[in-house]
Design a protein around this motif. Structure first.
Motif, PDB file in Angstrom:
ATOM      1  N   ASP A  67      38.434  41.976   5.822  1.00  0.00           N
ATOM      2  CA  ASP A  67      38.897  42.850   6.908  1.00  0.00           C
ATOM      3  C   ASP A  67      38.204  42.480   8.217  1.00  0.00           C
ATOM      4  OD1 ASP A  67      39.996  44.918   8.388  1.00  0.00           O
ATOM      5  OD2 ASP A  67      38.801  46.499   7.460  1.00  0.00           O
ATOM      6  N   LEU A  68      36.881  42.291   8.162  1.00  0.00           N
ATOM      7  CA  LEU A  68      36.137  41.903   9.364  1.00  0.00           C
ATOM      8  C   LEU A  68      36.620  40.569   9.906  1.00  0.00           C
ATOM      9  CD1 LEU A  68      33.855  42.259  11.408  1.00  0.00           C
ATOM     10  CD2 LEU A  68      32.275  41.314   9.719  1.00  0.00           C
ATOM     11  N   LYS A  69      36.835  39.593   9.016  1.00  0.00           N
ATOM     12  CA  LYS A  69      37.280  38.260   9.464  1.00  0.00           C
ATOM     13  C   LYS A  69      38.668  38.320  10.105  1.00  0.00           C
ATOM     14  CE  LYS A  69      36.555  35.694   5.724  1.00  0.00           C
ATOM     15  NZ  LYS A  69      36.410  34.444   4.946  1.00  0.00           N
ATOM     16  N   LEU A  70      39.553  39.124   9.546  1.00  0.00           N
ATOM     17  CA  LEU A  70      40.901  39.254  10.118  1.00  0.00           C
ATOM     18  C   LEU A  70      40.850  39.849  11.524  1.00  0.00           C
ATOM     19  CD1 LEU A  70      42.954  40.517   7.039  1.00  0.00           C
ATOM     20  CD2 LEU A  70      43.251  38.341   8.243  1.00  0.00           C
ATOM     21  N   ARG A  71      39.970  40.826  11.717  1.00  0.00           N
ATOM     22  CA  ARG A  71      39.848  41.463  13.027  1.00  0.00           C
ATOM     23  C   ARG A  71      39.259  40.499  14.055  1.00  0.00           C
ATOM     24  NH1 ARG A  71      39.626  47.416  12.648  1.00  0.00           N
ATOM     25  NH2 ARG A  71      40.147  47.978  10.520  1.00  0.00           N
ATOM     26  N   ILE A  72      38.269  39.719  13.625  1.00  0.00           N
ATOM     27  CA  ILE A  72      37.669  38.739  14.535  1.00  0.00           C
ATOM     28  C   ILE A  72      38.694  37.661  14.882  1.00  0.00           C
ATOM     29  CG2 ILE A  72      35.906  36.956  14.766  1.00  0.00           C
ATOM     30  CD1 ILE A  72      34.135  38.715  12.942  1.00  0.00           C
ATOM     31  N   ALA A  73      39.463  37.225  13.890  1.00  0.00           N
ATOM     32  CA  ALA A  73      40.504  36.217  14.143  1.00  0.00           C
ATOM     33  C   ALA A  73      41.520  36.744  15.155  1.00  0.00           C
ATOM     34  CB  ALA A  73      41.190  35.846  12.833  1.00  0.00           C
ATOM     35  N   GLY A  74      41.865  38.029  15.044  1.00  0.00           N
ATOM     36  CA  GLY A  74      42.776  38.636  16.013  1.00  0.00           C
ATOM     37  C   GLY A  74      42.191  38.649  17.406  1.00  0.00           C
ATOM     38  N   ASP A  75      40.882  38.937  17.493  1.00  0.00           N
ATOM     39  CA  ASP A  75      40.203  38.925  18.787  1.00  0.00           C
ATOM     40  C   ASP A  75      40.241  37.537  19.421  1.00  0.00           C
ATOM     41  OD1 ASP A  75      39.492  41.600  18.560  1.00  0.00           O
ATOM     42  OD2 ASP A  75      37.560  41.142  17.635  1.00  0.00           O
ATOM     43  N   LEU A  76      40.047  36.514  18.605  1.00  0.00           N
ATOM     44  CA  LEU A  76      39.966  35.145  19.119  1.00  0.00           C
ATOM     45  C   LEU A  76      41.323  34.625  19.600  1.00  0.00           C
ATOM     46  CD1 LEU A  76      37.563  33.587  16.458  1.00  0.00           C
ATOM     47  CD2 LEU A  76      37.004  34.328  18.785  1.00  0.00           C
ATOM     48  N   GLN A  77      42.397  35.265  19.153  1.00  0.00           N
ATOM     49  CA  GLN A  77      43.735  34.852  19.584  1.00  0.00           C
ATOM     50  C   GLN A  77      44.128  35.461  20.920  1.00  0.00           C
ATOM     51  OE1 GLN A  77      46.412  35.812  16.403  1.00  0.00           O
ATOM     52  NE2 GLN A  77      45.519  34.317  14.988  1.00  0.00           N
ATOM     53  N   LYS A  78      43.375  36.489  21.348  1.00  0.00           N
ATOM     54  CA  LYS A  78      43.710  37.144  22.619  1.00  0.00           C
ATOM     55  C   LYS A  78      43.160  36.333  23.777  1.00  0.00           C
ATOM     56  CE  LYS A  78      41.829  41.154  21.812  1.00  0.00           C
ATOM     57  NZ  LYS A  78      41.471  42.580  21.956  1.00  0.00           N
ATOM     58  N   PRO A  79      43.794  36.421  24.949  1.00  0.00           N
ATOM     59  CA  PRO A  79      43.277  35.707  26.115  1.00  0.00           C
ATOM     60  C   PRO A  79      41.862  36.144  26.471  1.00  0.00           C
ATOM     61  CG  PRO A  79      45.240  37.026  26.699  1.00  0.00           C
ATOM     62  CD  PRO A  79      44.975  37.213  25.240  1.00  0.00           C
ATOM     63  N   ASP A  80      41.032  35.216  26.880  1.00  0.00           N
ATOM     64  CA  ASP A  80      39.639  35.511  27.203  1.00  0.00           C
ATOM     65  C   ASP A  80      39.528  35.973  28.651  1.00  0.00           C
ATOM     66  OD1 ASP A  80      36.928  35.758  27.172  1.00  0.00           O
ATOM     67  OD2 ASP A  80      36.487  33.615  27.279  1.00  0.00           O
ATOM     68  N   ASP A  81      39.889  37.270  28.883  1.00  0.00           N
ATOM     69  CA  ASP A  81      39.825  37.816  30.246  1.00  0.00           C
ATOM     70  C   ASP A  81      38.762  38.903  30.349  1.00  0.00           C
ATOM     71  OD1 ASP A  81      41.063  39.672  28.673  1.00  0.00           O
ATOM     72  OD2 ASP A  81      42.851  39.882  29.920  1.00  0.00           O
ATOM     73  N   HIS A  82      37.811  38.894  29.406  1.00  0.00           N
ATOM     74  CA  HIS A  82      36.742  39.891  29.386  1.00  0.00           C
ATOM     75  C   HIS A  82      35.775  39.645  30.545  1.00  0.00           C
ATOM     76  CE1 HIS A  82      33.886  42.667  27.395  1.00  0.00           C
ATOM     77  NE2 HIS A  82      32.983  41.894  27.955  1.00  0.00           N
ATOM     78  N   VAL A  83      35.603  40.646  31.391  1.00  0.00           N
ATOM     79  CA  VAL A  83      34.708  40.487  32.530  1.00  0.00           C
ATOM     80  C   VAL A  83      33.475  41.392  32.414  1.00  0.00           C
ATOM     81  CG1 VAL A  83      36.531  39.792  34.101  1.00  0.00           C
ATOM     82  CG2 VAL A  83      35.998  42.213  33.869  1.00  0.00           C
ATOM     83  N   GLY A  84      33.458  42.271  31.422  1.00  0.00           N
ATOM     84  CA  GLY A  84      32.322  43.170  31.249  1.00  0.00           C
ATOM     85  C   GLY A  84      32.417  44.364  32.188  1.00  0.00           C
ATOM     86  N   TYR A  85      31.715  45.427  31.833  1.00  0.00           N
ATOM     87  CA  TYR A  85      31.720  46.617  32.675  1.00  0.00           C
ATOM     88  C   TYR A  85      30.861  46.378  33.905  1.00  0.00           C
ATOM     89  CZ  TYR A  85      34.149  48.978  28.981  1.00  0.00           C
ATOM     90  OH  TYR A  85      35.107  49.336  28.068  1.00  0.00           O
ATOM     91  N   GLN A  86      31.402  46.750  35.053  1.00  0.00           N
ATOM     92  CA  GLN A  86      30.764  46.434  36.324  1.00  0.00           C
ATOM     93  C   GLN A  86      30.264  47.692  37.023  1.00  0.00           C
ATOM     94  OE1 GLN A  86      33.434  43.266  38.347  1.00  0.00           O
ATOM     95  NE2 GLN A  86      34.780  44.389  36.953  1.00  0.00           N
ATOM     96  N   ASP A  87      29.023  47.654  37.458  1.00  0.00           N
ATOM     97  CA  ASP A  87      28.429  48.772  38.174  1.00  0.00           C
ATOM     98  C   ASP A  87      28.661  48.603  39.671  1.00  0.00           C
ATOM     99  OD1 ASP A  87      27.076  51.110  38.527  1.00  0.00           O
ATOM    100  OD2 ASP A  87      25.231  50.434  37.543  1.00  0.00           O
ATOM    101  N   ILE A  88      28.624  49.718  40.396  1.00  0.00           N
ATOM    102  CA  ILE A  88      28.759  49.628  41.852  1.00  0.00           C
ATOM    103  C   ILE A  88      27.398  49.334  42.478  1.00  0.00           C
ATOM    104  CG2 ILE A  88      30.736  51.190  41.881  1.00  0.00           C
ATOM    105  CD1 ILE A  88      28.842  53.360  42.952  1.00  0.00           C
ATOM    106  N   GLN A  89      27.427  48.798  43.681  1.00  0.00           N
ATOM    107  CA  GLN A  89      26.215  48.414  44.401  1.00  0.00           C
ATOM    108  C   GLN A  89      26.091  49.245  45.682  1.00  0.00           C
ATOM    109  OE1 GLN A  89      24.138  46.312  42.922  1.00  0.00           O
ATOM    110  NE2 GLN A  89      25.642  46.105  41.246  1.00  0.00           N
ATOM    111  N   PRO A  90      24.899  49.337  46.244  1.00  0.00           N
ATOM    112  CA  PRO A  90      24.735  50.086  47.503  1.00  0.00           C
ATOM    113  C   PRO A  90      25.663  49.549  48.599  1.00  0.00           C
ATOM    114  CG  PRO A  90      22.598  49.532  46.571  1.00  0.00           C
ATOM    115  CD  PRO A  90      23.613  48.792  45.763  1.00  0.00           C
ATOM    116  N   ASN A  91      26.320  50.461  49.288  1.00  0.00           N
ATOM    117  CA  ASN A  91      27.190  50.127  50.424  1.00  0.00           C
ATOM    118  C   ASN A  91      28.285  49.131  50.064  1.00  0.00           C
ATOM    119  OD1 ASN A  91      25.600  51.721  52.289  1.00  0.00           O
ATOM    120  ND2 ASN A  91      24.050  50.093  52.168  1.00  0.00           N
ATOM    121  N   GLU A  92      28.776  49.212  48.841  1.00  0.00           N
ATOM    122  CA  GLU A  92      29.836  48.296  48.406  1.00  0.00           C
ATOM    123  C   GLU A  92      31.154  48.645  49.097  1.00  0.00           C
ATOM    124  OE1 GLU A  92      31.413  46.335  44.238  1.00  0.00           O
ATOM    125  OE2 GLU A  92      29.704  47.680  44.289  1.00  0.00           O
TER     126      GLU A  92
END
Length: 285
Positions: A67-92
């Protein structure tokens, strides 16, 4: 569901025992390689054992290593557009904040969709559809999701309650029965009041549903049905649980639409009646 494996590993990593943590870290560092290995081979590569790999899958609430391997395989087939959660900066700049908040919300929605177990979701939908009364309970920011659920399900003629006051909630839940459903909403899964409310509901044989971030928790342990949102790894500047609130509202929307779809004709009739009632209030005499 055939993806979400990498998300689950990431969100559970710090909670795992040492040997299981080593395996999870190895998989995250070598996902392509890991899906071609047996449990024993992965155990050797991560300096643990095949038995530890099996224990890891149990800790992740998965059916097994396949089950874990199937889920990881599904993840690897998706486009790699992960940018991570972004915090705001002072005076942005305003435009930069718009982009960051939009990206964060989109990522949260995608990850939550990957984490939803369709079997558990179906159980929750069936329970909500047949319930005599439904109680949505949330504290703080989670109370927003509870009130949103109340608003939606009232519109399709369900008897629904959502109390912020935990004394009122406890009073109501004390009179529940096996025909009722109590939904406890807590992002952390550790909100003591929600845990106690679900415990009280269980004593009255009500159907209990939890909506928490992924993984074991006190709230989840008290529920007969578990639904999960992305843990979101929210930035330091959380702005009142921004991403977690989006994830909770997404799951409430999914539950509502599933119930409405199963009773489509009645839902359309009730939605029309409630819309007409609101329009009636706007009439000029």
């Amino acid at each position: 569901m055939t993806n979400g494996g990498l998300i689950i590993l990431t969100e559970m990593l710090e909670k795992l025992p040492p040997s299981e943590k080593k395996i999870a870290a190895y998989i995250l560092d070598h996902p392509h390689e890991s899906i071609s290995l047996t449990a024993n081979e992965l155990g050797k590569r991560s300096s643990t054992s095949g038995a530890a790999v099996i224990r890891l899958c149990k800790s992740l609430h998965l059916k097994g290593f396949q089950d874990l391997k199937l889920r990881i395989a599904g993840d690897l087939q998706k486009p790699d557009d992960h940018v991570g959660y972004q915090d705001i900066q002072p005076n942005e700049s305003t435009s930069s904040i718009i982009k960051k908040m939009t990206d964060n919300s989109i990522q949260t929605i995608r990850e939550t969709a990957d984490l939803l177990n369709t079997e558990e979701l179906k159980k929750a939908v069936d329970a909500l559809r047949e319930a005599r009364q439904i109680h949505f309970i949330g504290v703080g920011a989670s109370s927003i999701a509870a009130e949103d659920a109340q608003h939606k399900f009232l519109r399709i003629d369900k008897t629904v309650y959502a109390f912020k006051d935990m004394h009122m909630a406890a009073t109501l839940v004390a009179n529940t029965s096996a025909d009722d459903v109590v939904v406890g909403i807590s992002f952390s899964g550790e909100t003591q009041e929600i845990t106690k409310i679900l415990q009280l509901a269980n004593e009255n044989q009500a159907t209990t549903i939890s909506l928490t971030k992924y993984g074991s928790s006190n709230v989840g342990d008290q529920a007969k049905i578990n639904l999960y949102t992305s843990a979101t790894n929210e930035p330091t500047f959380r702005s009142g649980a921004t991403s977690s609130r989006v994830a909770q509202l997404q799951v409430i929307d999914i539950l509502f639409m599933c119930v409405a779809s199963l009773q489509y004709e009645d839902s359309v009739k009730h939605l029309g009646a409630t819309r007409d009632a609101v329009d009636f209030l706007k009439w000029q005499w």
